[in-house]
Design a protein around this motif. Structure first.
Motif, PDB file in Angstrom:
ATOM      1  N   GLU A 112      10.331   4.189   6.677  1.00  0.00           N
ATOM      2  CA  GLU A 112      11.560   4.503   5.950  1.00  0.00           C
ATOM      3  C   GLU A 112      12.101   3.275   5.225  1.00  0.00           C
ATOM      4  N   ARG A 113      11.941   2.127   5.844  1.00  0.00           N
ATOM      5  CA  ARG A 113      12.388   0.871   5.224  1.00  0.00           C
ATOM      6  C   ARG A 113      11.576   0.597   3.960  1.00  0.00           C
ATOM      7  N   GLN A 114      10.277   0.853   4.018  1.00  0.00           N
ATOM      8  CA  GLN A 114       9.429   0.640   2.844  1.00  0.00           C
ATOM      9  C   GLN A 114       9.753   1.645   1.744  1.00  0.00           C
ATOM     10  N   LEU A 115      10.041   2.878   2.110  1.00  0.00           N
ATOM     11  CA  LEU A 115      10.431   3.878   1.113  1.00  0.00           C
ATOM     12  C   LEU A 115      11.736   3.478   0.428  1.00  0.00           C
ATOM     13  N   MET A 116      12.628   2.841   1.180  1.00  0.00           N
ATOM     14  CA  MET A 116      13.876   2.354   0.597  1.00  0.00           C
ATOM     15  C   MET A 116      13.592   1.270  -0.445  1.00  0.00           C
ATOM     16  N   PHE A 117      12.630   0.360  -0.125  1.00  0.00           N
ATOM     17  CA  PHE A 117      12.242  -0.668  -1.091  1.00  0.00           C
ATOM     18  C   PHE A 117      11.682  -0.038  -2.368  1.00  0.00           C
ATOM     19  N   LEU A 118      10.853   0.988  -2.203  1.00  0.00           N
ATOM     20  CA  LEU A 118      10.230   1.629  -3.363  1.00  0.00           C
ATOM     21  C   LEU A 118      11.251   2.370  -4.213  1.00  0.00           C
ATOM     22  N   ARG A 119      12.316   2.875  -3.593  1.00  0.00           N
ATOM     23  CA  ARG A 119      13.357   3.571  -4.359  1.00  0.00           C
ATOM     24  C   ARG A 119      14.121   2.621  -5.272  1.00  0.00           C
ATOM     25  N   LYS A 120      14.062   1.309  -4.973  1.00  0.00           N
ATOM     26  CA  LYS A 120      14.721   0.315  -5.819  1.00  0.00           C
ATOM     27  C   LYS A 120      13.895  -0.031  -7.059  1.00  0.00           C
ATOM     28  N   LYS A 121      12.751   0.637  -7.236  1.00  0.00           N
ATOM     29  CA  LYS A 121      11.901   0.491  -8.421  1.00  0.00           C
ATOM     30  C   LYS A 121      11.416  -0.941  -8.638  1.00  0.00           C
ATOM     31  N   PRO A 122      10.641  -1.493  -7.702  1.00  0.00           N
ATOM     32  CA  PRO A 122      10.126  -2.862  -7.894  1.00  0.00           C
ATOM     33  C   PRO A 122       9.079  -2.915  -9.001  1.00  0.00           C
ATOM     34  N   GLN A 123       9.034  -4.044  -9.711  1.00  0.00           N
ATOM     35  CA  GLN A 123       8.002  -4.231 -10.741  1.00  0.00           C
ATOM     36  C   GLN A 123       6.716  -4.823 -10.163  1.00  0.00           C
ATOM     37  N   VAL A 124       6.831  -5.474  -8.998  1.00  0.00           N
ATOM     38  CA  VAL A 124       5.663  -6.101  -8.367  1.00  0.00           C
ATOM     39  C   VAL A 124       5.547  -5.592  -6.937  1.00  0.00           C
ATOM     40  N   ILE A 125       4.331  -5.197  -6.561  1.00  0.00           N
ATOM     41  CA  ILE A 125       4.050  -4.731  -5.202  1.00  0.00           C
ATOM     42  C   ILE A 125       3.018  -5.670  -4.576  1.00  0.00           C
ATOM     43  N   VAL A 126       3.304  -6.138  -3.358  1.00  0.00           N
ATOM     44  CA  VAL A 126       2.347  -6.933  -2.574  1.00  0.00           C
ATOM     45  C   VAL A 126       2.084  -6.171  -1.289  1.00  0.00           C
ATOM     46  N   GLY A 127       0.816  -5.925  -0.969  1.00  0.00           N
ATOM     47  CA  GLY A 127       0.563  -5.121   0.221  1.00  0.00           C
ATOM     48  C   GLY A 127      -0.832  -5.275   0.788  1.00  0.00           C
ATOM     49  N   THR A 128      -0.988  -4.758   2.002  1.00  0.00           N
ATOM     50  CA  THR A 128      -2.302  -4.711   2.655  1.00  0.00           C
ATOM     51  C   THR A 128      -3.005  -3.408   2.250  1.00  0.00           C
ATOM     52  N   LEU A 133      -2.902   2.267   0.516  1.00  0.00           N
ATOM     53  CA  LEU A 133      -3.613   3.547   0.410  1.00  0.00           C
ATOM     54  C   LEU A 133      -2.788   4.674   1.018  1.00  0.00           C
ATOM     55  N   ASP A 134      -2.062   4.376   2.074  1.00  0.00           N
ATOM     56  CA  ASP A 134      -1.197   5.369   2.702  1.00  0.00           C
ATOM     57  C   ASP A 134      -0.111   5.839   1.733  1.00  0.00           C
ATOM     58  N   HIS A 135       0.507   4.898   1.019  1.00  0.00           N
ATOM     59  CA  HIS A 135       1.548   5.266   0.039  1.00  0.00           C
ATOM     60  C   HIS A 135       0.960   6.001  -1.157  1.00  0.00           C
ATOM     61  N   LEU A 136      -0.247   5.657  -1.552  1.00  0.00           N
ATOM     62  CA  LEU A 136      -0.892   6.396  -2.643  1.00  0.00           C
ATOM     63  C   LEU A 136      -1.162   7.843  -2.231  1.00  0.00           C
ATOM     64  N   ASP A 137      -1.613   8.031  -0.983  1.00  0.00           N
ATOM     65  CA  ASP A 137      -1.858   9.389  -0.488  1.00  0.00           C
ATOM     66  C   ASP A 137      -0.562  10.188  -0.393  1.00  0.00           C
ATOM     67  N   ARG A 138       0.541   9.519  -0.055  1.00  0.00           N
ATOM     68  CA  ARG A 138       1.841  10.184   0.038  1.00  0.00           C
ATOM     69  C   ARG A 138       2.489  10.367  -1.330  1.00  0.00           C
ATOM     70  N   ARG A 139       1.901   9.747  -2.347  1.00  0.00           N
ATOM     71  CA  ARG A 139       2.421   9.772  -3.710  1.00  0.00           C
ATOM     72  C   ARG A 139       3.793   9.098  -3.811  1.00  0.00           C
ATOM     73  N   THR A 140       4.025   8.156  -2.929  1.00  0.00           N
ATOM     74  CA  THR A 140       5.255   7.356  -3.008  1.00  0.00           C
ATOM     75  C   THR A 140       5.027   6.069  -3.793  1.00  0.00           C
ATOM     76  N   LEU A 141       3.776   5.792  -4.172  1.00  0.00           N
ATOM     77  CA  LEU A 141       3.427   4.631  -4.981  1.00  0.00           C
ATOM     78  C   LEU A 141       2.636   5.106  -6.188  1.00  0.00           C
ATOM     79  N   LYS A 142       3.154   4.804  -7.365  1.00  0.00           N
ATOM     80  CA  LYS A 142       2.509   5.234  -8.610  1.00  0.00           C
ATOM     81  C   LYS A 142       2.128   4.007  -9.426  1.00  0.00           C
ATOM     82  N   LEU A 143       0.851   3.994  -9.857  1.00  0.00           N
ATOM     83  CA  LEU A 143       0.302   2.806 -10.531  1.00  0.00           C
ATOM     84  C   LEU A 143      -0.203   3.116 -11.936  1.00  0.00           C
ATOM     85  N   GLN A 144       0.327   4.182 -12.551  1.00  0.00           N
ATOM     86  CA  GLN A 144      -0.186   4.589 -13.861  1.00  0.00           C
ATOM     87  C   GLN A 144       0.110   3.558 -14.951  1.00  0.00           C
ATOM     88  N   GLU A 145       1.157   2.748 -14.792  1.00  0.00           N
ATOM     89  CA  GLU A 145       1.505   1.761 -15.818  1.00  0.00           C
ATOM     90  C   GLU A 145       1.287   0.329 -15.330  1.00  0.00           C
TER      91      GLU A 145
END
Length: 530
Positions: A112-128, A133-145
Motif C-alpha cells: 500500500e505504501r508503494q501504491l501511494m508512491f505511484l499515485r504521486k506520479k513519479p518520473q523515475v522508478i528504481v526497483g528490484t 514485475l509484480d507491479h506490471l502484472d497488477r497494472r499499477t506501473l505503466k512504462l509506455q512513455e
C-alpha cells in the motif's frame, strides 16, 4: 574533462554536487556521461566504488520532463539496499529542483505504501526485478512513455536468476525509443547475449581496475584453522585499531553464527542478510553509517548497496569461490578516492583461492602470520570441492614438493593450489600425498609439463621447490621365502564351542520325532490360608 561544468549539466545540479564535495568526475563518469547525454546505448564495465551511479543519474535528470506525470526512466538493480542508495543519490542531486519525483519499489516493503508512491506520479522508478514485475502484472506501473532503461549490477542480477524477469520488464518498455544502459563489474556470456538482442549499437566503456580502485587497497591473507578464524579477525582488528569494518560470510548460517560469536566476545556488531526484515535492515544500515555499530557481518547479496565512504577495512571471513565476488567485496573499502585494506582469512583447504584473487586484481596478496590462539569457536563448515583420487596411468609423473602439513596444507588445499597455478583440471591429478614437511603430487602427462609453475611460489614464509621424484623400487627379501604355515604351532585346533554366554542345551540323540511327545505339567500347590 576535469569538472562537471564541462558537461551539459544544469548549474543547480552542480551546486548540489559541490555541497557534497563532489567536484571532479571519476573515470567512468568522464566516459559515460557524454555518451548518455547524446542518447546512445551504453555498456559499461566498471567495478564497485567507481562512481558509476552518478554516471547515469546525472544524464537522466537532464532528460526528464518535470512537467510530465509519466514514468520516463526505469533503473533495475538486484537488492533493496541498492534501490535505497540510488534513490538517495537522485534526491541529493535534485536538491534544488522542483517537481522531480523518484520512487523506490522493492520486496519487503508494504504494498500500500508503494501504491501511494505511484499515485504521486513519479518520473523515475528504481526497483528490484521481482517487485517491478509484480507491479506490471497488477497494472499499477505503466512504462509506455519510458525514455531510459538502466540495468545496474547486471552480473549480480543474472547470477541471482533474474534473467527471465529482466527480459519481461524490458519487453514492457518502448523498444526503439528507449535508451538502454548497463553497468556491471564483469560481462559474462549471458549479458553479452542480452546486449546483442536488446541494445541498439551500444558504446562499450571499460574502467580498468588498475587505474581506479585496486592500487588503493592493501590486500592481505592469513592461514588459520577454521575454529580460530574469529580469534584471527579480532586480533587483526585490535592491533590495527580499526573502528568500522564489514565482515563477509558465504552463507546466512555462517553469518548468524559469527554474529553470535562476536557478541560473546563483547563486540559492537550487527548482522545483515536476506532473511532479516527490511525495516530491521534499514535500521541496521542507518546505525552503521552513523558509526553506532563497529562491525557489520554481511552476506554478498545483502552487501550490495552498502555505500559508506569511511570504511577502512573489510574482512573475507569466508573466501568467496568466485573472483568477481572478491572484487565486489574489497570494493566496499577505499571509496571516494581514499585508501583501505582487505584481509582474507583462509584455512588449509582454501589456499588455491589466493592465486585466483591475485590474478583478478593484478596485485599480490601479502601473507601475515598469526600467533597461537587459545580461543576456539565452532562454526558451521562452508563446503568446498573435495579432491578425489583417480586411476594411475603409464604416462603420469610424480613430483616432490618441499611443503606439507606444517605449511597448513592438506590434500584438498594442495590440489586447489596445483589447479590454480598450473592451470590443470582436478581430474588430471592422479594422486597426492601430504606429510609434515613435504608432499608428493602425481600428474598426467599434460599437467606434468606445467608443474614447474609452482616453483618459486612463496607459501607463508617458505619458497616452494619442485623436483621430479625418484621411482619407488619394491622391497626384495634376500633369504628364502618364509613358510608362515610351517612356523605356526602344530597343536591341534580347539573345537569351537560357541560363545561363553551361550547356554544352548545339547539335543538328546534318542528322541523319536515320529511319535508325539507328552509333557507332564506340574503344578505347585500352596496351602490355603486359614
Amino acid at each position: 574533462m576535469s569538472k562537471f561544468s564541462d558537461f551539459k549539466i544544469n548549474d543547480l545540479i552542480i551546486k548540489a554536487l559541490t555541497e557534497q564535495e563532489i567536484l571532479e568526475p571519476t573515470e567512468v563518469q568522464e566516459k559515460v556521461i557524454p555518451i548518455a547525454l547524446d542518447g546512445k546505448d551504453v555498456v559499461a564495465k566498471a567495478p564497485t566504488g567507481t562512481g558509476k551511479t552518478l554516471s547515469y543519474v546525472l544524464p537522466i535528470i537532464e532528460k526528464v520532463d518535470r512537467d510530465s506525470n509519466k514514468v520516463q526512466a526505469l533503473i533495475i538493480c538486484p537488492t533493496r539496499e541498492l534501490v535505497i542508495q540510488i534513490c538517495d543519490v537522485f534526491k541529493m542531486a535534485v536538491k534544488y529542483y522542483e517537481s522531480f519525483r523518484v520512487a523506490g519499489l522493492y520486496g519487503g516493503q508494504n504494498l500500500e505504501r508503494q501504491l501511494m508512491f505511484l499515485r504521486k506520479k513519479p518520473q523515475v522508478i528504481v526497483g528490484t526485478p521481482g517487485r517491478l514485475l509484480d507491479h506490471l502484472d497488477r497494472r499499477t506501473l505503466k512504462l509506455q512513455e519510458n525514455k531510459v532503461l538502466v540495468l545496474d549490477e547486471g552480473d549480480e542480477m543474472f547470477d541471482m536468476g533474474f534473467r527471465n524477469d529482466i527480459e519481461k520488464i524490458m519487453a514492457a518498455v518502448p523498444q526503439h525509443t528507449t535508451q538502454k544502459m548497463l553497468f556491471s563489474a564483469t560481462i559474462p556470456n549471458a549479458i553479452k547475449t542480452i546486449v546483442e538482442e536488446k541494445f541498439n549499437e551500444p558504446e562499450f566503456v571499460e574502467t580498468t581496475l588498475q587505474g581506479e580502485t585496486i592500487p588503493q587497497i592493501k590486500q592481505y591473507y592469513t592461514m588459520v584453522k577454521d575454529s580460530q578464524r574469529v580469534a584471527a579477525l579480532l586480533h587483526i582488528k585490535k592491533i590495527n585499531k580499526y573502528s568500522r569494518c564489514i565482515v563477509f560470510c558465504n552463507t546466512k548460517s555462517r553469518a548468524d553464527k559469527l554474529y553470535q560469536a562476536l557478541l560473546k566476545a563483547k563486540q559492537n556488531v550487527a548482522v545483515i542478510h536476506s532473511d532479516i526484515r527490511q525495516n530491521e535492515r534499514t535500521r541496521i544500515m542507518k546505525a552503521f553509517k552513523e558509526g553506532k555499530t563497529e562491525i557489520l557481518v554481511a552476506t554478498d547479496v545483502a552487501a550490495r548497496g552498502i555505500d559508506v565512504d569511511e570504511i577502512k577495512v573489510i574482512f573475507n571471513f569466508d573466501p568467496p569461490a568466485d573472483s568477481d565476488f572478491y572484487v565486489h567485496r574489497i570494493g566496499r573499502t577505499a571509496r571516494a578516492n581514499t585508501t583501505g585494506a582487505a584481509y582474507t582469512i583462509i584455512d588449509s583447504s582454501q589456499v588455491g583461492f589466493v592465486q585466483a584473487y591475485q590474478t583478478a586484481t593484478s596485485n599480490a596478496l601479502e601473507y601475515i602470520e598469526m600467533p597461537e590462539f587459545k580461543e576456539n569457536f565452532t562454526l558451521p563448515h562452508d563446503g568446498s570441492n573435495k579432491f578425489h583420487k583417480v586411476e594411475r596411468s603409464a604416462s603420469s609423473k610424480r613430483f616432490f614438493l618441499n611443503v606439507g602439513k606444517k605449511d597448513m596444507l592438506d590434500k584438498d588445499s594442495l590440489a586447489k593450489l596445483v589447479c590454480a597455478k598450473c592451470k590443470v583440471q582436478l581430474y588430471e591429478i592422479v594422486d597426492i600425498k601430504v606429510s609434515d614437511t613435504y608432499s608428493f603430487v602425481e600428474l598426467g602427462a599434460d599437467g606434468a609439463s606445467r608443474i614447474n609453475n609452482l616453483a618459486g611460489l612463496v607459501l607463508g614464509k617458505r619458497k616452494l621447490v619442485v623436483e621430479e621424484a625418484k621411482e619407488e623400487t619394491p622391497r626384495t627379501n634376500k633369504g628364502p621365502k618364509k613358510d608362515f604355515k610351517s612356523s605356526k604351532s602344530s597343536k591341534p585346533k580347539k573345537e569351537f564351542k560357541g560363545d561363553k554366554d551361550s547356554k544352548k542345551k545339547k539335543m538328546p540323540k534318542d528322541i523319536d520325532f515320529s511319535k508325539p511327545r507328552v509333557y507332564e505339567k506340574t503344578v505347585k500347590r500352596f496351602p490355603k490360608k486359614k
